[in-house]
Each structure stands twice: as C-alpha cells, then as structure tokens.
Design an enzyme around this catalytic site. Structure first.
Site, PDB file in Angstrom:
ATOM      1  N   GLY A  33       0.741  -1.251   0.000  1.00 60.43           N
ATOM      2  CA  GLY A  33       0.000   0.000   0.000  1.00 60.43           C
ATOM      3  C   GLY A  33       0.765   1.291   0.000  1.00 60.43           C
ATOM      4  N   ASP A  34       2.089   1.251   0.030  1.00 60.19           N
ATOM      5  CA  ASP A  34       2.782   2.561  -0.049  1.00 60.19           C
ATOM      6  C   ASP A  34       3.622   2.609  -1.304  1.00 60.19           C
ATOM      7  OD1 ASP A  34       2.399   2.306   2.926  1.00 60.19           O
ATOM      8  OD2 ASP A  34       4.264   1.187   2.742  1.00 60.19           O
ATOM      9  N   LYS A  37       1.367   5.449  -5.341  1.00 61.82           N
ATOM     10  CA  LYS A  37       0.272   5.505  -6.336  1.00 61.82           C
ATOM     11  C   LYS A  37      -0.287   6.906  -6.487  1.00 61.82           C
ATOM     12  CE  LYS A  37      -2.337   2.712  -3.990  1.00 61.82           C
ATOM     13  NZ  LYS A  37      -1.467   2.398  -2.859  1.00 61.82           N
ATOM     14  N   ALA A  60      -6.390   5.204   3.717  1.00 59.91           N
ATOM     15  CA  ALA A  60      -5.435   5.365   2.616  1.00 59.91           C
ATOM     16  C   ALA A  60      -4.791   6.739   2.715  1.00 59.91           C
ATOM     17  CB  ALA A  60      -6.157   5.227   1.288  1.00 59.91           C
ATOM     18  N   GLY A  61      -3.611   6.867   2.169  1.00 66.11           N
ATOM     19  CA  GLY A  61      -2.962   8.177   2.166  1.00 66.11           C
ATOM     20  C   GLY A  61      -2.233   8.355   0.862  1.00 66.11           C
ATOM     21  N   HIS A  62      -2.783   9.180  -0.001  1.00 66.15           N
ATOM     22  CA  HIS A  62      -2.136   9.415  -1.285  1.00 66.15           C
ATOM     23  C   HIS A  62      -1.532  10.823  -1.284  1.00 66.15           C
ATOM     24  CE1 HIS A  62      -4.660   6.196  -3.561  1.00 66.15           C
ATOM     25  NE2 HIS A  62      -3.805   5.702  -2.707  1.00 66.15           N
ATOM     26  N   THR A 150      -4.785   1.469  11.235  1.00 62.98           N
ATOM     27  CA  THR A 150      -4.676   2.929  11.202  1.00 62.98           C
ATOM     28  C   THR A 150      -5.638   3.586  12.200  1.00 62.98           C
ATOM     29  OG1 THR A 150      -6.283   3.000   9.409  1.00 62.98           O
ATOM     30  CG2 THR A 150      -3.974   2.952   8.773  1.00 62.98           C
ATOM     31  N   GLN A 245      -4.699   1.066  -0.389  1.00 62.99           N
ATOM     32  CA  GLN A 245      -3.892   0.010   0.246  1.00 62.99           C
ATOM     33  C   GLN A 245      -3.101  -0.717  -0.851  1.00 62.99           C
ATOM     34  OE1 GLN A 245      -7.443   0.186   1.547  1.00 62.99           O
ATOM     35  NE2 GLN A 245      -6.412   1.780   2.653  1.00 62.99           N
ATOM     36  N   ARG A 326       8.024   3.750   8.087  1.00 66.66           N
ATOM     37  CA  ARG A 326       7.702   2.546   7.311  1.00 66.66           C
ATOM     38  C   ARG A 326       8.842   1.541   7.420  1.00 66.66           C
ATOM     39  NH1 ARG A 326       5.764   6.177   2.365  1.00 66.66           N
ATOM     40  NH2 ARG A 326       3.596   6.443   2.951  1.00 66.66           N
ATOM     41  N   THR A 436      11.093   8.992 -11.282  1.00 68.77           N
ATOM     42  CA  THR A 436      12.427   9.347 -10.769  1.00 68.77           C
ATOM     43  C   THR A 436      12.398  10.533  -9.793  1.00 68.77           C
ATOM     44  OG1 THR A 436      12.766  10.798 -12.667  1.00 68.77           O
ATOM     45  CG2 THR A 436      13.589   8.541 -12.870  1.00 68.77           C
ATOM     46  N   GLY A 437      11.211  10.875  -9.312  1.00 70.55           N
ATOM     47  CA  GLY A 437      11.111  11.984  -8.354  1.00 70.55           C
ATOM     48  C   GLY A 437       9.649  12.325  -8.114  1.00 70.55           C
TER      49      GLY A 437
HETATM   50  P1  IMP Z   1      -6.695  -0.790   8.641  1.00 72.80           P
HETATM   51  O1  IMP Z   1      -6.853  -0.639   7.165  1.00 72.80           O
HETATM   52  O2  IMP Z   1      -6.690   0.535   9.362  1.00 72.80           O
HETATM   53  O3  IMP Z   1      -7.641  -1.770   9.228  1.00 72.80           O
HETATM   54  O4  IMP Z   1      -5.226  -1.385   8.913  1.00 72.80           O
HETATM   55  C1  IMP Z   1      -4.863  -2.699   8.522  1.00 72.80           C
HETATM   56  C2  IMP Z   1      -3.443  -2.747   7.967  1.00 72.80           C
HETATM   57  O5  IMP Z   1      -3.412  -2.059   6.719  1.00 72.80           O
HETATM   58  C3  IMP Z   1      -2.386  -2.062   8.845  1.00 72.80           C
HETATM   59  O6  IMP Z   1      -1.171  -2.761   8.687  1.00 72.80           O
HETATM   60  C4  IMP Z   1      -2.252  -0.683   8.204  1.00 72.80           C
HETATM   61  O7  IMP Z   1      -1.002  -0.093   8.476  1.00 72.80           O
HETATM   62  C5  IMP Z   1      -2.400  -1.035   6.742  1.00 72.80           C
HETATM   63  N1  IMP Z   1      -2.902   0.050   5.889  1.00 72.80           N
HETATM   64  C6  IMP Z   1      -4.163   0.510   5.812  1.00 72.80           C
HETATM   65  N2  IMP Z   1      -4.258   1.475   4.890  1.00 72.80           N
HETATM   66  C7  IMP Z   1      -3.049   1.613   4.348  1.00 72.80           C
HETATM   67  C8  IMP Z   1      -2.525   2.421   3.279  1.00 72.80           C
HETATM   68  O8  IMP Z   1      -3.221   3.182   2.618  1.00 72.80           O
HETATM   69  N3  IMP Z   1      -1.207   2.276   2.996  1.00 72.80           N
HETATM   70  C9  IMP Z   1      -0.431   1.400   3.655  1.00 72.80           C
HETATM   71  N4  IMP Z   1      -0.875   0.599   4.632  1.00 72.80           N
HETATM   72  C10 IMP Z   1      -2.170   0.704   4.974  1.00 72.80           C
END
Ligand code: IMP
Length: 458
Positions: A33-34, A37, A60-62, A150, A245, A326, A436-437
C-alpha cells in the site's frame, strides 16, 4: 528508444468521436500500500474522464505534490486535483462523513471545485465513532495479536457491513430509516462498550444528531454511482479505478490476518463500483524500486540493517496517514509474481527509482526459503509466511550517475536500465513506466510499451 515524459498539463484525454474504447484501467499497489500511487494516479488522471475509488476508506494516504503544494488525500480520489475530472467514491468504500467533510474543506480552501466533481455511492457503508471504539478495544486485547491498524474504524465498519447490520449512505439520508437502523446498531455497540467497561464513553444521541447534520451537507453529492459509471462508460468515457492500500493487504489475497478489511486487489474494482469485469481493459500495478510496509505482519525482504535505514531516510518513508516510520526492504520477486497473478497486471509502474541512487549494489529477493526448501510460491498461512527467509541476488547499482529527476529512459544510467530489465525478466511483467522523483514531469512512460497503448499515448 523514444519515451513519453509527462509534464504538468502535458496529457490531454481524447473524448468524443474517435475515442479509444480500450480504456478503462485499474491502477493498484502491488505490495502493502505505499507504492507511490498518489502521484501516478494524479498524473494519469489527465487521461480519464472519471476516477473511482472502490474500497478502503480514510485509512489510505495518497500524497500528491502539485506546483510545490503538497496534498494528502485519504478518501477522495486524487483525480479531483484535475479540473473537469469526475471523481467517484464507489460502493465498496467505507465513508466517515467527518473525514469526508474535512477533506472537502481542505480541497475547497486550495481552490478545488470538489462539490462540482465528486459523486458518492448511496451504497457506501458509513463509519461511526463507535467503530473506532471497537477497533481500539480489539487492537488492545491481550488475547489477540494486534494488526497495527490505522485506527480509523475501517475494519469494524466492514464487520458491520458483512454482518448485515451496517448503515449505508442512502439510509443515512432517509431519517426514519436511519433512526431505526441506528437504534439497532447503537444497541449492539452499547453492549460491547458495557462488556469492556467503557459505556460512559459512548455518546450515542450526540452522534445521531451530528450524523443527521452532516447528512444534509453530503446529500447533494450522493447518488447511484454504479449507474453513473456505467452510463459514463456507455457514452465512451474513460474510467480509472484507483486502488487503495495494496494487493498484499487484500482481505483474501494478502498476508492474512495482517491485512485491511476490504478487497484491494483488482477484482475489488468490479464489486466495489458495480462495473462489470468485461468493461475493464487493463490493469496496471505500482511498485517502488524497493519495498516498504507500515503496520505489523510478514515482510520477507525487510532490511533491519543500516541499508534499510538509508532507504527510509532517502525515501522519506514515514506513513502519510499515521506518520509511522515505514518498514523498508528490497524488491521481492516471488511476491510480485504472486500479485501479478492475482491481479493480472498488464504493465508495471516502478516508482522512487532515485531512492536507490548512490548504492554500489542492490539486493533483490528472488526466492523464499521455507523449512530449508527454496520456492517462489507465496505461502498462504501466516505461520509459514513468518518463517520465510528471503533468498537474494545482488545487482549492480549506479553509484556515480543519479537517476533523480531524469525525464527520459535513454538518459537513465545503463545500470538503472539493466535493473529495470532484470525486474522485467524475473517477474515476467513489462515495466511500462518509471518514476524518478515526486514531480509530475519526473515520470517516464516507455515508448512501445503496453502501458503507452493502454494510456492512449502511443
Ligand atoms: P486498517 O486498514 O486501518 O484496518 O489497517 C490494517 C493494515 O493495513 C495495517 O497494517 C495498516 O497499516 C495497513 N494500511 C491501511 N491502509 C493503508 C494504506 O493506505 N497504505 C499502507 N498501509 C495501509
């Protein structure tokens, strides 16, 4: 070899007559998930009429950087940063109305016409504050293994959805129905809170009133998004499905139980939006040139040494939602082959190649040793996955010629091109795009690639 370099506003989508109908694409993460994207989806959005999220929530964190402005989008698809692009929150997403309204306000402050661009499914499930309470209790239980979530209430909201007692966006907007459903759900949560001695922390009537207020502000944005998307496709418009994710966090295909609670893999794009598989024309996987993970769970190629720390610092690898450092490690071939299989990747996007600049050698995990046997298959059981030892090959790095900011494939150092070719050969998937950046123009789509065709750039 010629390559296409993306610049701000460099891409224009071709709608209307002569439009390429091979065009609805899923873009999703190949690992945990990181994968970076955010930038890719934002950039590619220029080529699409609609960008849809199909699962997850504000976990999620974009991160997207536009002209020195940094946006962290958690719920709203990053396509919203392109005027005129419609963004959809599909039925598979779980929505915390407070988080949604906050994100809308943040974007409006930056001058984005969110309300003119967004549509939210009336079938989305709604997250309530007591979902966070349930999550806190469950993560803290001594008899359970913490997942390192999260803490956004995502899992408990999906539990209510699957348990057939959840409240959907359409129900929230219909007061008598909402009241009846809320009473049932609240009773359920009150029982849990009582069992854990935290009943006084539940403010059920205040929550009810707050949600009714928020419902009025969200109401104009809610509709049947399955119909909206299918109508758009019927008119020849292009839709991008944005995964949140990553595949290895998928509830079925990921490293269970260290996963999120939704269908993050490509199949989720159909169930999470109501668009049929026959309407999907291509699937693009995103991976970093190395691998990271936040939260607990197996990570065979994790590097606990200084080299891992170097990647963390060079790649600024701290979670965009929670700020947690991370976990960092090396590209994992068996894992990628597995995620390519379950998703059917047509092409790969390799991000953050520049983070490997300066290294003499790069490690690549090419196999798993499980109970003394080397395999390239992904174990299904957590107990086995935890025992996996990564088998590595060393690949030459490019210590003297940085890739940072390079905007053409030919200008990449020979060893970086060889690294990409090596990943293609090992995984069996084309690498159609390299980043590349963080800037939009620091992205190269390779000429003659399947990706170039799917994005209609050829
Ligand atoms: P939840 O989605 O909050 O239930 O977390 C479950 C797992 O997914 C944990 O390991 C979180 O760190 C991971 N996770 C949830 N959303 C993201 C994301 O957008 N990026 C990366 N890891 C995520």
């Amino acid at each position: 070899m010629r390559a296409t370099c993306f610049g701000y506003g460099a891409l224009r989508y071709n709608s209307g007559f002569g439009h390429n109908s091979m065009s609805n694409l899923i873009v999703l993460g190949s690992q945990w998930g990181d994968e970076g994207k955010g930038k890719i989806v934002d950039l590619f959005s220029e080529k699409f009429d609609v960008v849809a999220r199909y699962q997850g929530g504000h976990n999620a964190g974009h991160t997207v950087i536009v002209k020195d402005q940094r946006f962290v989008l958690k719920l709203i698809p990053s396509g919203v940063l392109h005027p005129g692009v419609k963004v959809v929150i599909g039925n598979g997403v779980v929505v915390d109305p407070l988080a949604l309204l906050e994100e809308i306000a943040m974007l409006e402050k930056a001058g984005v016409d969110v309300r003119g661009q967004i549509a939210i499914s009336n079938r989305c499930h709604v997250i309530f504050p007591f979902h966070r309470m349930v999550e806190k209790v469950s993560e803290a239980r001594e008899d359970r293994q913490a997942i390192g979530t999260t803490s956004r209430g995502i899992g408990p909201c999906y539990e209510d959805k699957i348990g057939r007692r959840g409240i959907r966006m359409g129900d929230l907007l219909n007061t008598p129905i909402f009241d009846a459903l809320y009473d049932m759900l609240a009773e359920d949560k009150a029982t849990t809170a009582k069992a854990f001695g935290i009943a006084n922390d539940l403010h059920l009537e205040e929550i009810r009133a707050l949600y009714k207020q928020m419902a009025e502000r969200i109401r104009p944005l809610v509709c049947d998004t399955a119909k909206l998307l299918n109508d758009a496709i019927g008119r020849g418009q292009r839709v991008m499905f944005e995964g949140a994710q990553g595949t290895m966090l998928d509830i079925d295909h990921g490293t269970y139980p260290f996963v999120t609670s939704s269908s993050a893999a490509a199949g989720g794009a159909c169930t999470g939006t109501g668009v049929a598989p026959t309407k999907i024309d291509g699937i693009l996987g995103v991976s970093k040139a190395y691998i990271t993970r936040v939260g607990a769970g197996p990570f065979p190629s994790e590097d606990f040494t200084e080299a891992g720390e170097r990647i963390r610092q060079a790649g600024r690898e701290f979670g965009s939602v929670t700020g947690r450092p991370r976990r960092c490690g090396w590209f994992d071939v068996p894992l990628l082959r597995y995620t390519a299989m379950v998703n059917g990747f047509d092409s790969l996007i390799i991000t953050k190649l520049d983070v490997l600049d300066g290294l003499e050698e790069i490690k690549v995990c090419t196999g798993y040793r499980v109970h003394g046997e080397v395999t390239d298959e992904m174990p299904a059981e957590n107990a086995l996955m935890e025992k996996v030892e990564a088998v590595y090959e060393m690949v030459p790095g490019w210590p003297d010629s940085p890739t940072a900011g390079v905007t053409s494939y030919e200008a990449l150092p020979r060893q970086a091109q060889d690294y990409i070719a090596y990943l293609e050969a090992k995984t069996g998937v084309e690498v159609g795009c390299v980043s590349t950046g963080p800037e939009r123009n620091q992205t190269i789509v390779r000429a003659g690639s399947k990706m170039e065709k799917l994005l209609d750039l050829a």
